[in-house]
Design a protein around this motif. Structure first.
Motif, PDB file in Angstrom:
ATOM      1  N   TYR A 124       1.855   1.788  -3.582  1.00 22.77           N
ATOM      2  CA  TYR A 124       0.733   2.286  -4.389  1.00 22.77           C
ATOM      3  C   TYR A 124       0.484   3.766  -4.096  1.00 22.77           C
ATOM      4  O   TYR A 124       0.229   4.557  -5.007  1.00 22.77           O
ATOM      5  N   ARG A 125       0.584   4.148  -2.831  1.00 25.56           N
ATOM      6  CA  ARG A 125       0.383   5.560  -2.475  1.00 25.56           C
ATOM      7  C   ARG A 125       1.496   6.430  -3.044  1.00 25.56           C
ATOM      8  O   ARG A 125       1.243   7.557  -3.498  1.00 25.56           O
ATOM      9  N   GLN A 126       2.711   5.923  -3.022  1.00 28.81           N
ATOM     10  CA  GLN A 126       3.840   6.649  -3.606  1.00 28.81           C
ATOM     11  C   GLN A 126       3.589   6.886  -5.092  1.00 28.81           C
ATOM     12  O   GLN A 126       3.834   7.975  -5.610  1.00 28.81           O
ATOM     13  N   HIS A 166      -5.215   3.140  -8.191  1.00 29.84           N
ATOM     14  CA  HIS A 166      -6.375   3.112  -7.292  1.00 29.84           C
ATOM     15  C   HIS A 166      -6.913   1.690  -7.160  1.00 29.84           C
ATOM     16  O   HIS A 166      -7.244   1.242  -6.058  1.00 29.84           O
ATOM     17  N   GLU A 218      -9.138   4.616   4.120  1.00 30.01           N
ATOM     18  CA  GLU A 218      -7.806   4.558   3.552  1.00 30.01           C
ATOM     19  C   GLU A 218      -7.713   5.340   2.233  1.00 30.01           C
ATOM     20  O   GLU A 218      -6.742   6.026   1.986  1.00 30.01           O
ATOM     21  N   SER A 229      -5.425   8.618   1.019  1.00 28.38           N
ATOM     22  CA  SER A 229      -4.472   8.518  -0.088  1.00 28.38           C
ATOM     23  C   SER A 229      -4.702   9.576  -1.151  1.00 28.38           C
ATOM     24  O   SER A 229      -3.851   9.826  -1.963  1.00 28.38           O
ATOM     25  N   ARG A 230      -5.862  10.210  -1.167  1.00 27.01           N
ATOM     26  CA  ARG A 230      -6.155  11.206  -2.215  1.00 27.01           C
ATOM     27  C   ARG A 230      -5.790  12.558  -1.789  1.00 27.01           C
ATOM     28  O   ARG A 230      -5.578  13.344  -1.260  1.00 27.01           O
ATOM     29  N   GLN A 233       0.825  -1.214   0.000  1.00 25.24           N
ATOM     30  CA  GLN A 233       0.000   0.000   0.000  1.00 25.24           C
ATOM     31  C   GLN A 233       0.858   1.262   0.000  1.00 25.24           C
ATOM     32  O   GLN A 233       0.508   2.255  -0.645  1.00 25.24           O
ATOM     33  N   LEU A 254      -4.515  -0.394  -5.054  1.00 23.37           N
ATOM     34  CA  LEU A 254      -4.621  -0.004  -3.652  1.00 23.37           C
ATOM     35  C   LEU A 254      -5.901  -0.570  -3.044  1.00 23.37           C
ATOM     36  O   LEU A 254      -5.881  -1.111  -1.934  1.00 23.37           O
ATOM     37  N   GLU A 277       0.969   9.554  -5.764  1.00 15.76           N
ATOM     38  CA  GLU A 277       1.457  10.930  -5.639  1.00 15.76           C
ATOM     39  C   GLU A 277       1.986  11.428  -6.978  1.00 15.76           C
ATOM     40  O   GLU A 277       1.834  12.600  -7.308  1.00 15.76           O
TER      41      GLU A 277
END
Length: 182
Positions: free
Chosen positions: A146-148, A160, A177, A181-182, A143, A163, A151
């Motif tokens: 995926y968040r990196q 998305h 979550e 992340s957004r 996760q 994730l 960005e």
């Protein structure tokens, strides 16, 4: 012996004789097919790489053979390609897929880590690493990747989606979550 014993014993004896006769008649013809000193059919083993490169194999059959042998024949070539070109993300992902098909996720992570050293932040390699981490059950690490990536590309639906899948596999609340992340 009384007549009752004769009526029971005769069919049993007949059945045994019939079974023995059938067995003998089945074995005799087979005995002539082979001799002890030489095999009837010549046996020539062909190595999997030779089979995979044969020109007369149907492409669909070649694909089934590749799946059956676990794509072992591609692994050395992909590893050589990565030694010569450590930044080749395509080769790394193909090798990762081959290793995952062989249930070797730890080695797949090593391949992806090496590529990410050569090409830091490559989104395709990050995605592949996230998938492998999810397969290993390391959802928090996946996760984070995926968040990196989100960005860098906030509108990318694949990130998305991955994730969301990772969160679902991890059993976390998706809405909370995703909002973070957004």
């Amino acid at each position: 012996m009384n007549s009752h014993e004769n009526t029971v014993a005769a069919p049993i004896l007949s059945f045994r004789l019939t079974s023995i006769l059938f067995a003998v008649l089945a074995i005799l013809p087979l005995g002539g097919c082979a001799t002890w000193d030489k095999p009837v059919l010549p046996v020539k083993e062909t190595s999997p790489p030779e089979l995979l490169s044969a020109n007369n194999i149907d492409p669909a059959m070649r694909e089934r053979i590749l799946r059956a042998v676990g794509q072992d024949s591609q692994e050395p070539a992909l590893r050589d390609d990565l030694k010569q070109h450590p930044d080749n993300v395509d080769a790394a992902i193909r090798l990762t897929n081959a290793l995952l098909a062989q249930e070797r996720p730890h080695e797949a992570l090593q391949v992806l880590d090496n590529v990410l050293v050569a090409v830091p932040g490559n989104l395709r390699a990050l995605n592949a690493k996230g998938v492998v981490l999810d397969i290993e059950g390391r959802h928090d690490a996946a996760q984070a990747l995926y968040r990196q990536a989100l960005e860098s590309e906030p509108g990318n639906q694949m990130w998305h989606h991955n994730l969301n899948l990772s969160l679902a596999l991890d059993g976390k609340s998706e809405r909370n979550e995703l909002a973070q992340s957004r």
